[in-house]
Write an enzyme that holds these catalytic residues in place. Sequence first.
Site, PDB file in Angstrom:
ATOM      1  N   CYS A  55     -74.642  36.268  26.286  1.00 25.94           N
ATOM      2  CA  CYS A  55     -76.014  36.576  25.887  1.00 25.94           C
ATOM      3  C   CYS A  55     -76.985  35.504  26.407  1.00 25.94           C
ATOM      4  O   CYS A  55     -77.335  34.571  25.684  1.00 25.94           O
ATOM      5  CB  CYS A  55     -76.083  36.660  24.365  1.00 25.94           C
ATOM      6  SG  CYS A  55     -77.686  37.184  23.743  1.00 25.94           S
ATOM      7  N   THR A 371     -84.967  56.855   2.691  1.00 26.51           N
ATOM      8  CA  THR A 371     -85.380  57.816   3.715  1.00 26.51           C
ATOM      9  C   THR A 371     -84.251  58.014   4.714  1.00 26.51           C
ATOM     10  O   THR A 371     -83.364  57.157   4.856  1.00 26.51           O
ATOM     11  CB  THR A 371     -86.585  57.294   4.530  1.00 26.51           C
ATOM     12  OG1 THR A 371     -86.204  56.049   5.132  1.00 26.51           O
ATOM     13  CG2 THR A 371     -87.799  57.104   3.670  1.00 26.51           C
TER      14      THR A 371
HETATM   15  C1  LIG Z   1     -79.943  53.288   8.246  1.00 29.72           C
HETATM   16  C2  LIG Z   1     -80.895  54.207   7.604  1.00 29.72           C
HETATM   17  C3  LIG Z   1     -80.437  55.614   7.643  1.00 29.72           C
HETATM   18  C4  LIG Z   1     -81.231  53.774   6.200  1.00 29.72           C
HETATM   19  C5  LIG Z   1     -82.272  54.587   5.468  1.00 29.72           C
HETATM   20  N1  LIG Z   1     -83.499  54.733   6.212  1.00 29.72           N
HETATM   21  C6  LIG Z   1     -82.545  53.994   4.107  1.00 29.72           C
HETATM   22  O1  LIG Z   1     -83.680  53.773   3.760  1.00 29.72           O
HETATM   23  O2  LIG Z   1     -81.678  53.765   3.334  1.00 29.72           O
END
Ligand SMILES: CC(C)C[C@H](N)C(=O)O
Length: 478
Positions: A55, A371
Amino acid sequence: MEDLELDQVTQVINYHPRFLDHFLRTQNFIMDGDGPLPYDYRYYLAIIAAARHQCPYLVKMYEKKFINQGGKAEWLNGLDYIPSKLRAIYDINKILAHRPWLLRKEHIEGLTKGKNSWSLSEVVHAMVLLSHFHSLSSFVFSCGLTQKLDGLSSPKLKTAPAILSAAQQQLSTNQPLPPLQQQIPQQPKAVLSEITINNNNNVLDHSNHQLYNNNVPNISGSPSMPTDITTHGATSNGVAKYTPSGSPQPNVPVEALVERMKVLSQKHDECSEAELSNRFKSVEMQTAELPAAALEAAIEVPPIISHYIEDPTFTYQDFARRGAENIPSTFRVQDYSWDDHGYSLVNGLYSDVGTLLDQKFRAAYNLTYFTMGGYRNVDTSKFRRAIWNYIQCIYGIRHDDYDYGEVNQVNKCLLDRPLKMFIKTACCFPERITTKDYDSILVELQDSEKVHVNLMIMEARNQAELLYALREIMRYMT
Ligand SMILES: CC(C)C[C@H](N)C(=O)O
C-alpha cells in the site's frame, strides 16, 4: 501536506462520524500518545505494516511523518538499515498480516529474550500498531483511495474517486460536523486533484475511458466508482492476470435481503452443536474456493516499497491448505474472546489501549442507520453480523453461538457471492481490489453504505489479528 493526505482517509471515514471519532482517538493514541515504544519505531512499524499489503499510499504518508518526528532518514533505505531490535519483529509483521494462525508463543519468546530484547509491553504496542495498519491498508484499497505517486499511476488519472468527492461534498454542505471533525483542516481542491484510483504499479492509457463522475456526490444509490477500468488486474500489455470478478454473479436484491433478515429474526433454527460446527466448516470450505485465493499469480511489488518487504510470496493461505498442513484450523471465540480475554490483556500491558480499541470495535460492530439502500427502518443487525463473522471466518475464527447458515444456506443467506469475494479480497489481497469488484457488490446500496461495509472489514480484521496475537502473548505469560 501530510495532514491533508491523511485527511483523504479521514474524509471517507467521515461518512460515519460516530465511528471516525473512535478511530482517530485510537490512532492518535497509538501513534502519539503515551506508550512503551519510541516514536521512530511506531512510525516505522506503520510503514512496514502497510508495505506488507503493498500500500504505497500509506507507506509514503508514514515515511513523511517518520521524518517529521525526527526519524533517521537512513532507515527509509529499507530493512537492512534499521536497528537489529526493530528488524527482529519483521517475522511477526509478516505472519500477522497474512497467516496469523501461525503465530506461536515462541515468536514472542524469541523477541523478549537476549540482547536488544523487547519488553512485553513493547511487543503488545507493536502488535496493536501492525494490526492497525494491516487493516487500514484493506480499507484504503477497498475504498479505491490512493495518491498519485511517480511511476505508480498514470498521470492522466487526476481526479478524486467519487466516494471521496461525495464525502467531501457532504462535509462541506449539509453535514453538521462533530466536535472532533472541526479540528480537521479542510482539504484544498488542488490536493484532491492529485488523488487517483489505485492501480497498483501498472501504467495504462486511460484516455479513452470515462473514469468516474468526479463532482457529483452519489446520493442516489447507484454505484459511482469507476466502472470500466481493470487496472489492478492488468499487466502493462493489457493482459489480465487476476480477475476476481470473472463471471458475473447475480446480486441478491435488497428487497430479498430485507425479507430474509425479517424471517431470520423471527424464527430460530434449532440445530445441534455438530450441525452448527458443520455449517461453519462449510462456509470456510466455500470461502477457500472463491477465486481470490485460487490465483496466486506473482504480484509485482512496486519498486518504491520493495525495500520494506522481505519474502513477498508469503501470502494468505486458505483453510483447505491449512488443514493439509495439520494446523489446528479453528480459533473458537468461546476459548479466547476479545471481551473476556483480549481486552483486559491489552489494557494490562499497555494502559488505556484496550478501552480505546474496545470502543472502536463496538462502534464499528453496532453502527447502524436502520437503512438499506432505499429501505428505511430496517433492523440490519443480521446482515452486519453476517459480514463481521464472515470476515473472521476467513481467518479461521468461529463464533460458537452463531449459525453460519445465515451466511451460506441457499435462499436464506445474507451474503451473496460477489460480496463474499469482495470481502475476501479486501482482507487477504487488498492490493488486488478492482473498481469492478467494488461495483459488483451491493449495487443497490449507497456509497456511504459500502464504506460502512469497508469499515467493518477493517475492524473485524483488526480484531481477528489481535485475537491471535494476544492469545499467544497469554500463552507465553502462563
Ligand atoms: C452496511 C449497511 C447495509 C448498513 C445499513 N445501512 C445500516 O444502517 O445498518
